[in-house]
Design a protein around this motif. Structure first.
Motif, PDB file in Angstrom:
ATOM      1  N   GLU A  59       0.927  -1.146   0.069  1.00  0.00           N
ATOM      2  CA  GLU A  59       0.104   0.066   0.058  1.00  0.00           C
ATOM      3  C   GLU A  59       0.892   1.241   0.164  1.00  0.00           C
ATOM      4  OE1 GLU A  59      -2.799   0.322   3.051  1.00  0.00           O
ATOM      5  OE2 GLU A  59      -3.654   2.236   2.415  1.00  0.00           O
ATOM      6  N   ASN A 118      -4.604   4.610  -1.979  1.00  0.00           N
ATOM      7  CA  ASN A 118      -5.876   5.379  -1.397  1.00  0.00           C
ATOM      8  C   ASN A 118      -6.356   6.325  -2.289  1.00  0.00           C
ATOM      9  OD1 ASN A 118      -6.108   3.986   1.354  1.00  0.00           O
ATOM     10  ND2 ASN A 118      -3.790   4.600   1.208  1.00  0.00           N
ATOM     11  N   GLU A 150      -7.721   1.720  -3.398  1.00  0.00           N
ATOM     12  CA  GLU A 150      -8.639   1.574  -1.863  1.00  0.00           C
ATOM     13  C   GLU A 150      -9.368   2.518  -1.671  1.00  0.00           C
ATOM     14  OE1 GLU A 150      -5.881   0.766   1.286  1.00  0.00           O
ATOM     15  OE2 GLU A 150      -5.076  -0.902   0.398  1.00  0.00           O
ATOM     16  N   ASP A 180     -11.461  -0.455   1.444  1.00  0.00           N
ATOM     17  CA  ASP A 180     -10.818  -0.020   2.620  1.00  0.00           C
ATOM     18  C   ASP A 180     -11.542   0.066   3.915  1.00  0.00           C
ATOM     19  OD1 ASP A 180      -8.514   0.289   4.107  1.00  0.00           O
ATOM     20  OD2 ASP A 180      -8.067   2.400   2.870  1.00  0.00           O
ATOM     21  N   LYS A 201     -10.901  -5.145   2.692  1.00  0.00           N
ATOM     22  CA  LYS A 201      -9.795  -4.865   3.613  1.00  0.00           C
ATOM     23  C   LYS A 201     -10.576  -4.671   4.850  1.00  0.00           C
ATOM     24  CE  LYS A 201      -5.469  -2.704   3.608  1.00  0.00           C
ATOM     25  NZ  LYS A 201      -4.604  -1.665   3.001  1.00  0.00           N
TER      26      LYS A 201
HETATM   27 MG    MG Z   1      -5.893   2.320   2.937  1.00  0.00          MG
END
Ligand code: MG
Ligand code: C2E
Ligand code: MG
Ligand code: MG
Length: 287
Positions: A59, A118, A150, A180, A201
């Protein structure tokens, strides 16, 4: 006298408001400068395949290398960027840096990873997102399947129809779509089944108490089983102990991410990070 105080108070209030506006403006200017001068850097946190014992992804987490304050973490500037709209520029910067890093890995011949980025709500609604990603894919010659986004449940559920359209366009580029912080919003897997989601996630608040909280344990186990029925893979975030890792493994969780495996690390450190990791295991066969 009362009237004068009232007037003074008004002046004081007005002054503090003015000061707030100035501070706000200064922070925006500082952030704009940080983007312009490339003071924002990415750290990478490895994502671990619990079956293969291999790092298969990472990530990307943004940090601000502030000339005076040192390393500043995203919670201190992402909210401001979202309020001011600068998140679009910041977001594109992060996307570009992510592609740059993947190209760098390829050049060095390092093992391939799926890099997760993200995405804020404003970015998902930005009509320039998909064209920008296409442009990056072409410019860096990195196929879309090396990239994941995400996105939080709340972002997805504000405008499901629009989100679905954008996600489908991203999927056509080969991009992996991950949800996420799953479990902290109000969505159900039922609501998500209409969206092209590849990866769930599980939020670290569920992972934290796995050993002590029976409810969390049941939740996590159920989320994993249901996700698998829907052909969705599962990653647990915030894995800090071997006990958590083993428990997740016993629930058939696909991937893990957290301090137990590695903290987020700078680019040069991640370059050197081994692909295969032997985590000590307390399974019957190893005793
Ligand atoms: Mg994240
Ligand atoms: P997130 O996407 O949920 O990222 C996970 C956060 O948990 C990261 O914090 C990470 O350092 C931390 N973490 C990872 N493993 C562990 C662990 O084992 N234990 C604990 N206690 N924490 C762990 P970080 O880097 O401070 O990022 C915070 C949030 O900032 C992220 O939450 C994400 O929402 C946001 N963010 C970071 N980078 C970006 C970006 O490029 N764009 C956008 N829009 N948001 C970003
Ligand atoms: Mg998260
Ligand atoms: Mg989280």
């Amino acid at each position: 006298e009362a009237k004068r105080r009232g007037k003074n108070q008004f002046v004081i209030f007005d002054e503090s408001m003015r000061q707030n506006t100035i501070n706000m403006h200064n922070e925006e200017l500082a952030l704009a400068k940080a983007i312009e001068e490339e003071q924002l850097i990415l750290h990478f946190q490895p994502q671990f395949d619990l079956e293969l014992n291999k790092i298969i992804g990472a990530e990307a987490l943004v940090r601000w290398e502030h000339p005076e304050k040192g390393l500043v973490y995203p919670d201190n500037f992402i909210p401001l960027a979202e309020q001011s709209g600068q998140i679009l520029e910041l977001g594109n910067y992060v996307i570009r840096k992510s592609f740059e890093y993947l190209a760098h890995r390829e050049q060095l011949g390092l093992y391939p990873i799926l890099l997760h980025i993200n995405l804020s709500s404003l970015q998902l609604n930005d009509p320039n997102l998909v064209p920008y990603v296409k442009q990056m894919i072409q410019q860096f010659k990195i196929p879309g399947h090396y990239i994941g986004f995400e996105i939080t449940e709340t972002t997805l559920l504000t405008d499901i129809a629009h989100a679905k359209k954008t996600l489908e366009q991203l999927k056509m580029l080969g991009i992996c779509v991950a949800i996420d912080d799953f479990g902290t919003g109000f969505s159900s897997l039922g609501q998500l089944k209409n969206l092209p989601v590849d990866l769930l996630k599980i939020d670290r608040s569920f992972v934290r108490d796995l050993e002590t909280d029976k409810d969390d344990r049941m939740m996590v186990e159920a989320i994993i089983a249901m996700a698998h029925k829907l052909d969705i893979m599962v990653i647990a975030e915030g894995v800090e102990t071997i006990e958590q890792l083993n428990m997740l493994r016993s629930f058939n969780c696909d991937l893990g991410q957290g301090y137990y495996i590695s903290r987020p690390i700078a680019e040069d450190k991640f370059d050197d990070f081994p692909e295969t990791i032997i985590v000590e295991s307390f399974t019957a066969s190893s005793v």
